[in-house]
Structures are given as C-alpha cells and as structure tokens.
Design a protein around this motif. Structure first.
Motif, PDB file in Angstrom:
ATOM      1  N   VAL A  59       0.850  -1.189   0.000  1.00 34.56           N
ATOM      2  CA  VAL A  59       0.000   0.000   0.000  1.00 34.56           C
ATOM      3  C   VAL A  59       0.888   1.241   0.000  1.00 34.56           C
ATOM      4  O   VAL A  59       1.815   1.355   0.807  1.00 34.56           O
ATOM      5  N   ARG A  60       0.597   2.169  -0.881  1.00 32.59           N
ATOM      6  CA  ARG A  60       1.392   3.390  -1.025  1.00 32.59           C
ATOM      7  C   ARG A  60       1.266   4.274   0.213  1.00 32.59           C
ATOM      8  O   ARG A  60       0.179   4.488   0.734  1.00 32.59           O
ATOM      9  N   VAL A  61       2.421   4.780   0.683  1.00 29.90           N
ATOM     10  CA  VAL A  61       2.456   5.800   1.731  1.00 29.90           C
ATOM     11  C   VAL A  61       2.542   7.147   1.021  1.00 29.90           C
ATOM     12  O   VAL A  61       3.446   7.375   0.212  1.00 29.90           O
ATOM     13  N   ASP A  62       1.628   8.023   1.301  1.00 29.96           N
ATOM     14  CA  ASP A  62       1.503   9.268   0.544  1.00 29.96           C
ATOM     15  C   ASP A  62       2.660  10.214   0.850  1.00 29.96           C
ATOM     16  O   ASP A  62       2.836  10.679   1.971  1.00 29.96           O
ATOM     17  N   THR A  63       3.488  10.488  -0.160  1.00 28.64           N
ATOM     18  CA  THR A  63       4.552  11.482  -0.087  1.00 28.64           C
ATOM     19  C   THR A  63       4.546  12.277  -1.377  1.00 28.64           C
ATOM     20  O   THR A  63       4.139  11.782  -2.424  1.00 28.64           O
ATOM     21  N   PRO A  64       4.995  13.538  -1.342  1.00 29.92           N
ATOM     22  CA  PRO A  64       5.007  14.350  -2.564  1.00 29.92           C
ATOM     23  C   PRO A  64       6.050  13.834  -3.554  1.00 29.92           C
ATOM     24  O   PRO A  64       6.991  13.135  -3.176  1.00 29.92           O
ATOM     25  N   PRO A  65       5.913  14.196  -4.831  1.00 33.76           N
ATOM     26  CA  PRO A  65       6.944  13.851  -5.819  1.00 33.76           C
ATOM     27  C   PRO A  65       8.278  14.496  -5.442  1.00 33.76           C
ATOM     28  O   PRO A  65       8.312  15.660  -5.040  1.00 33.76           O
ATOM     29  N   GLY A  66       9.341  13.750  -5.552  1.00 34.43           N
ATOM     30  CA  GLY A  66      10.662  14.231  -5.168  1.00 34.43           C
ATOM     31  C   GLY A  66      11.470  13.097  -4.589  1.00 34.43           C
ATOM     32  O   GLY A  66      11.403  11.972  -5.091  1.00 34.43           O
ATOM     33  N   SER A  67      12.223  13.377  -3.533  1.00 37.03           N
ATOM     34  CA  SER A  67      13.098  12.374  -2.948  1.00 37.03           C
ATOM     35  C   SER A  67      12.922  12.291  -1.442  1.00 37.03           C
ATOM     36  O   SER A  67      12.897  13.314  -0.748  1.00 37.03           O
ATOM     37  N   VAL A  68      12.793  11.067  -0.949  1.00 36.13           N
ATOM     38  CA  VAL A  68      12.751  10.792   0.483  1.00 36.13           C
ATOM     39  C   VAL A  68      14.143  10.308   0.878  1.00 36.13           C
ATOM     40  O   VAL A  68      14.585   9.239   0.448  1.00 36.13           O
ATOM     41  N   SER A  69      14.844  11.090   1.684  1.00 31.46           N
ATOM     42  CA  SER A  69      16.222  10.741   2.036  1.00 31.46           C
ATOM     43  C   SER A  69      16.304   9.878   3.285  1.00 31.46           C
ATOM     44  O   SER A  69      17.371   9.352   3.612  1.00 31.46           O
ATOM     45  N   GLY A  70      15.202   9.711   3.991  1.00 29.80           N
ATOM     46  CA  GLY A  70      15.166   8.858   5.171  1.00 29.80           C
ATOM     47  C   GLY A  70      13.750   8.762   5.677  1.00 29.80           C
ATOM     48  O   GLY A  70      12.950   9.683   5.501  1.00 29.80           O
ATOM     49  N   ALA A  71      13.403   7.623   6.290  1.00 34.39           N
ATOM     50  CA  ALA A  71      12.052   7.430   6.805  1.00 34.39           C
ATOM     51  C   ALA A  71      12.090   6.427   7.937  1.00 34.39           C
ATOM     52  O   ALA A  71      12.952   5.547   7.990  1.00 34.39           O
ATOM     53  N   THR A  72      11.150   6.542   8.854  1.00 39.42           N
ATOM     54  CA  THR A  72      11.040   5.606   9.968  1.00 39.42           C
ATOM     55  C   THR A  72       9.590   5.462  10.375  1.00 39.42           C
ATOM     56  O   THR A  72       8.837   6.445  10.381  1.00 39.42           O
ATOM     57  N   ALA A  73       9.198   4.232  10.675  1.00 34.27           N
ATOM     58  CA  ALA A  73       7.837   3.966  11.143  1.00 34.27           C
ATOM     59  C   ALA A  73       7.817   4.065  12.667  1.00 34.27           C
ATOM     60  O   ALA A  73       8.647   3.460  13.356  1.00 34.27           O
ATOM     61  N   ARG A  74       6.865   4.803  13.200  1.00 38.57           N
ATOM     62  CA  ARG A  74       6.749   5.019  14.644  1.00 38.57           C
ATOM     63  C   ARG A  74       5.828   3.946  15.266  1.00 38.57           C
ATOM     64  O   ARG A  74       5.058   3.273  14.558  1.00 38.57           O
ATOM     65  N   PRO A  75       5.870   3.767  16.584  1.00 37.86           N
ATOM     66  CA  PRO A  75       5.033   2.750  17.240  1.00 37.86           C
ATOM     67  C   PRO A  75       3.532   2.906  17.001  1.00 37.86           C
ATOM     68  O   PRO A  75       2.796   1.912  17.038  1.00 37.86           O
ATOM     69  N   ASP A  76       3.067   4.142  16.752  1.00 37.69           N
ATOM     70  CA  ASP A  76       1.639   4.332  16.510  1.00 37.69           C
ATOM     71  C   ASP A  76       1.245   4.059  15.061  1.00 37.69           C
ATOM     72  O   ASP A  76       0.086   4.248  14.674  1.00 37.69           O
ATOM     73  N   GLY A  77       2.201   3.619  14.233  1.00 39.00           N
ATOM     74  CA  GLY A  77       1.907   3.298  12.839  1.00 39.00           C
ATOM     75  C   GLY A  77       2.124   4.434  11.868  1.00 39.00           C
ATOM     76  O   GLY A  77       2.076   4.223  10.652  1.00 39.00           O
ATOM     77  N   THR A  78       2.345   5.645  12.368  1.00 36.09           N
ATOM     78  CA  THR A  78       2.640   6.758  11.467  1.00 36.09           C
ATOM     79  C   THR A  78       4.079   6.632  10.960  1.00 36.09           C
ATOM     80  O   THR A  78       4.905   5.918  11.527  1.00 36.09           O
TER      81      THR A  78
END
Length: 611
Positions: free
Chosen positions: A303-322
């Motif tokens: 399932v796609r996680v909504d992010t704008p067009p461009g580049s994601v240089s890092g990401a992390t999932a938090r305990p609440d699912g966000t």
C-alpha cells in the motif's frame, strides 16, 4: 570534549537572515535538521543532527517535554551517533579533526559529561555498532594492521572479547531483539562490493550463513536490513540482488527459510520493520526519485504511503503506525514530515530560498541509456549557458531530484547545471552499478562525455564555457576528465579527489584498499597498467583547463600526499591552478567552511571562463 549539559533548545546560535545576504548563502546558512532517530524502548527520546550553531552537531530531543539539547560541540562537527534501546544513553563517534579514526563515547540522554563507551578498545575506523538491551555493545573496527575485527563489550567491565577477525572488509549488521544473535556483513570472498552474511552468537559461534557470490565475473551482494523487532523472533530482513536489483526478503536464521516478497516495483527497493514486526516500510528508488510503501507481511499486500513527488532521504515507522520522513525536491528545501500531517521538527530561524526544478534527460551512451538531471538558470536569457557538470561521488551513489545548495548557487550565477548518473551509479540495476570494474574512471567519463555532447547540441550549454566539477569520486573524475579530454572543459573544480591513484591506494584506509582491489582486479603491483590508465597523474601534463583543488589535510579517503604529488606536477609545468588545503577530513561539517569553498569555486570559474 564533554557534552553540553544545558537545557537550551536550537534557538541560541541559529543563523539570522540579513537583507544583504545573497540567496545562495542563505541556502547554506538556514538552520536545518535531519530525520530524528528514536530509542526502540523509549520512543519519546530522539536524536537528530542540526547545523543550528553553524556546525553540524547531534541534538537530544525529549518529545514528551519538548526539550531539545545540543549534545555534542566540536570544532569540526559531529554526525555519527545513536541512542541506546532504553534511551538512557547517547553514543557518538569521536575522531580527530575529521580523520574518521577514533573511539565511541557516550553521555546521559538528559545531559552530563562524556565517558569512554568501549574501554579497552584502541582507536580505529568504525565498522558498525549494535547496542543490546542489557547494556552489551557489539563494536566493529577496522585498522590497517588488523583488518576487520568485531568485539563484544559487556557492561560488567570485563575486557572486550574479539568474536570475529579477517583481513577483508567486514562490519556489524544488527543485533537481535533479545541480544543473542549478531548479523555480520563480510567480504571474505574478496569482492568488497558484494557482501555475504553470517549470523553468530555473541561468543562467535556460527548459526547461519548466506552467500550469493558466484565467483567469476558475476557477483551478487547481500545487506543486513535488520532483525525483527520482536522478542524471540529469529527473522532477519535482508537486501539481495538475485533479480538484478536491490530488493528485500525475510530470512529465518533459525530454520533457514527464505521468504521472497511480492514487491514488484521497478528500480531499487529497500525496507525496514514496522515496530510491531507485522509489516515493512518499503523505500523505493527509481529514476532519481523515491517513494514509500507499506508491505503487510500476512496479507502480502503493498500500500502506497503518501509522499510528494521528489526524494525521500530517510524514513522511519513510529510505534503508533505513522511514518516520519525527510523529503525534498530540487526546487523545494528539505523538511521532516509525518503521515499524520504537518512538520515533525521545525528548525528555528529562516527558511532557505527555493531553487529551480530539474528536467530529466535520457542520452544514448556506449553502455546503454544514461539518465541525467538538468537545470536552467532563471532570468539569464535562453542560452546557451555557461554550464557546470556536477559529478556525484561514491561511485555507488546517484544524483536525485532533491534539494542541494551547491547546484542552486551556480544557477543563481547564471549557470546551467547538469548531473549525470553514469555507470557505477545506484538506482538503475546491478549491471549498471557494477559496470565500472577494471576500466575505472574511464567508463564513467564515457557517459559524462555523451551527456556533454547532448548538452551542447541541444543548445543548453556553451561549449566554450563548460566546467567539470565534483567532490570525492566526483573530484577524481574531474581530474581524470580534464586530463583525458583536455579540449572538452574550460575549467576543472575538484574537491577531496583521488589525484595519484597508486599513492592514494597505499595511503588510504584499509576498507577503501579492499574496494580498489575489487574495482581494479588487484593491487597496483599486481595490475599496474590498470592503475596507470585510471590515474589522473598519468594525464596531468595534458591538462589545459585552469584547475582548482580543495583538500582536507586529515582526509583518510583521499589522502593529502597523493594530491600534493599531482599539484607538484601542475606547478612544474606552470599550469594554471589553485590549491586550498583546510584542517578537516573528507569534507567539512562547518557551514562557513562550506560557503567559503563554494565561493572560491565560483570566483575561480568566473575568473577563468571566457566572457
């Protein structure tokens, strides 16, 4: 140096915007923050990097109280740090003036003096770190004398125990949730570009092995993405290249079972666990952009996680699912955002000005289609423009649709900017990344030349006003390019480059020697003709373009002696050149130093380019 113990937030020392400050300097000076890391068992305790004082340092952030505290304060900056699982300790790597050779120290999260974190271990180059819940630390080290070693440091004060040793490159991958299993990435088969995996207990006994290397001309790599974050879970998330690109799979190290994942996305794919172990946060990189997905392991659903067009240089999932992620595009500066909405961490002070969007360019080259990113200056006519080719480092890296202050500075001065994802770059499949072996440097420059031809014939670039520029591997390609193709470039700008490859090999850190042996197929003594063909020093007498070189005197990656050898040859023949040596390592974490170097490059180019 002791850590700072005040409760001050980011505001003191934050840069102030002034009317006379040009936009290009504002982009460097504007306060910025990195994606916060958080303690696994205390998610309200976070650690992030910021340049708020004018130097990139580590900051502690207690989300429950909102308190932010500068944790490190060193003249040349600090960016390598992590939190213990319980959030009680900040670990950071202490080297000397950017030479990357040092030891781990730690300080209390709430503030207090630093203390040695790994007593009994001598200084080394770092090769990974994993912290256990019982206070145990697993420390990877690399030295010229011992090669790669991995040590277990117990909290009882006993002497560190060596559980792994090998001459080839190796490092700590990850420690299981219960602290009983350690995943190691190693290159015992002799190919430093493609790791194999070994899982051991903390006394060094082997539990499982995974090795995709095939020998000969085809090698496949593996990487550790992390153990499942659940007590007693023996699943290890692994990156592999079995289908010609990076993608994840789950390997149960206890049973040996391997689960391929139904992640059918073009380009390279990486992943990390959601905190409950039920899903993966998938990072997808394709054609210089990136995006995020959530992969449900039970449903095998993406399932796609909504992010704008461009580049994601890092990401992390938090305990609440966000999901929290750092995003930017070439036109819009970076920000740390959340899928819950809004900005996660907003730095103080002014926002940097935006810049110009990138245009995608595809050029047929000798090894296949080459992807390049081009930007045109605004308000400087229709062209052709003076044009700078900004060549990325690595070489296993790629330019992306992300915000960078240096290209934006050249655009402000009326230059077009072209960035080339030459063979050797990541994000275009294994064959593209692995293509540069043996004819090192020369292969990449074939792709740069093909894009140069496009830039000139399309009317973008003025052929008489072309600048070749880059740092690290990009600096190496710059010096090699102005020597092997002296009529193509009007100016060369090389930062922390390889200039004399034989001397560089003998002086550089051991891990890079292993990489060079893989790239060249041997040492300078074993394959001297390859090193000679790929060394900028071989072609120094052919250089026509004025060249500016910036070098860190403490650089372990592109050491200073080999740069001095090249400069001495330039000087002996009276070639136009300038050299700037600064007291740091492989680049600088000090904002004013970065601005100084960009200003020098701009002034040098404007001085020597035809009007």
């Amino acid at each position: 140096m002791e850590g700072m113990t005040s409760d001050s937030d980011l505001t003191p020392g934050a840069a102030a915007e002034t009317p006379e400050m040009p936009d290009w300097e504002k982009r460097f000076r504007a306060p910025r923050v990195g994606l916060p890391d958080w303690a696994e068992d205390a998610p309200d305790r976070s650690l992030f990097v910021s340049n708020a004082t004018g130097t990139y340092e580590l900051y502690a952030w207690d989300r429950a109280t909102g308190t932010q505290r500068q944790a490190t304060d060193r003249p040349n900056g600090t960016t390598d740090g992590t939190l213990s699982p319980d959030g009680e300790w900040i670990w950071w790597f202490s080297d000397t003036d950017g030479d990357e050779f040092g030891t781990w120290v730690r300080q209390p999260f709430a503030g207090g003096p630093d203390e040695p974190a790994t007593p009994g271990l001598e200084p080394s180059y770092p090769a990974g770190l994993a912290l256990g819940r019982d206070g145990t630390a697993v420390v990877g080290r690399s030295t010229d004398e011992d090669g790669s070693t991995i040590h277990v440091v117990r909290p009882d004060g006993s002497a560190p125990a060596v559980i792994y040793r090998h001459r080839e490159s190796a490092g700590v991958g990850d420690l299981s949730h219960d602290g009983t299993l350690l995943a190691i990435e190693h290159t015992e088969h002799g190919d430093a570009m493609h790791s194999a995996l070994r899982v051991v207990t903390l006394d060094g006994a082997t539990v499982a092995e995974l090795d995709d290397s095939r020998g000969g001309t085809v090698e496949l790599g593996l990487e550790v993405l992390g153990f499942a974050p659940v007590a007693g879970d023996t699943r290890l998330l692994v990156g592999h290249q079995r289908r010609g690109r990076w993608e994840p799979m789950v390997w149960d190290v206890a049973t040996g079972a391997q689960e391929d994942l139904a992640v059918e996305l073009p380009g390279d794919v990486s992943a990390e666990w959601y905190p409950d172990g039920s899903a993966l946060l998938v990072a997808h990189s394709f054609e210089a952009r990136s995006e995020l997905w959530r992969y449900d392991l039970a449903a095998r659903e993406l399932v796609r996680v909504d992010t704008p067009p461009g580049s994601v240089s890092g990401a992390t999932a938090r305990p609440d699912g966000t999901v929290e992620y750092q995003w930017s595009s070439a036109a819009e500066p970076a920000s740390v955002r959340s899928t819950a909405g809004g900005i996660v961490l907003d730095p103080p002070g002014f926002r940097p000005p935006g810049s110009v969007p990138v245009e995608d360019v595809w050029v047929e080259g000798p090894g296949g289609r080459i992807h390049a990113l081009a930007q045109r200056p605004v308000g400087h006519g229709e062209g052709p423009f003076p044009t700078i080719f900004e060549i990325h480092g690595g070489p296993t890296w790629h330019d992306s649709d992300s915000f960078l202050a240096t290209p934006a500075a050249w655009l402000d001065h009326g230059f077009a900017v072209v960035r080339v994802n030459y063979r050797g770059s990541t994000g275009y499949g294994r064959e593209w990344t692995d293509a540069l072996k043996h004819r090192v440097g020369l292969i990449e420059l074939e792709d740069v030349s093909a894009v140069r031809e496009w830039a000139v014939t399309s009317g973008l670039a003025d052929p008489a006003r072309l600048v070749l520029s880059g740092g690290s591997w990009g600096g190496y390609l710059t010096l090699l390019g102005i020597g092997t193709r002296p009529d193509d470039w009007a100016v060369g700008l090389a930062a922390v480059p390889v200039a004399d490859y034989v001397t560089a090999y003998h002086d550089e850190m051991e891990a890079l020697k292993a990489l060079d042996r893989t790239l060249f197929g041997g040492t300078p003594e074993e394959v001297p003709e390859r090193f000679e063909a790929s060394s900028p020093l071989t072609y120094v007498d052919a250089v026509k373009a004025p060249v500016h070189i910036a070098a860190g005197v403490n650089d372990p990656r592109c050491p200073i002696r080999q740069i001095d050898n090249y400069v001495d040859r330039l000087a002996a023949r009276g070639a136009v050149h300038e050299v700037y040596r600064y007291d740091a390592g492989h680049g600088s974490l000090v904002v004013e130093e970065r601005i100084k170097q960009v200003r020098m490059d701009l002034e040098f180019a404007l001085k020597h380019l035809p009007r």
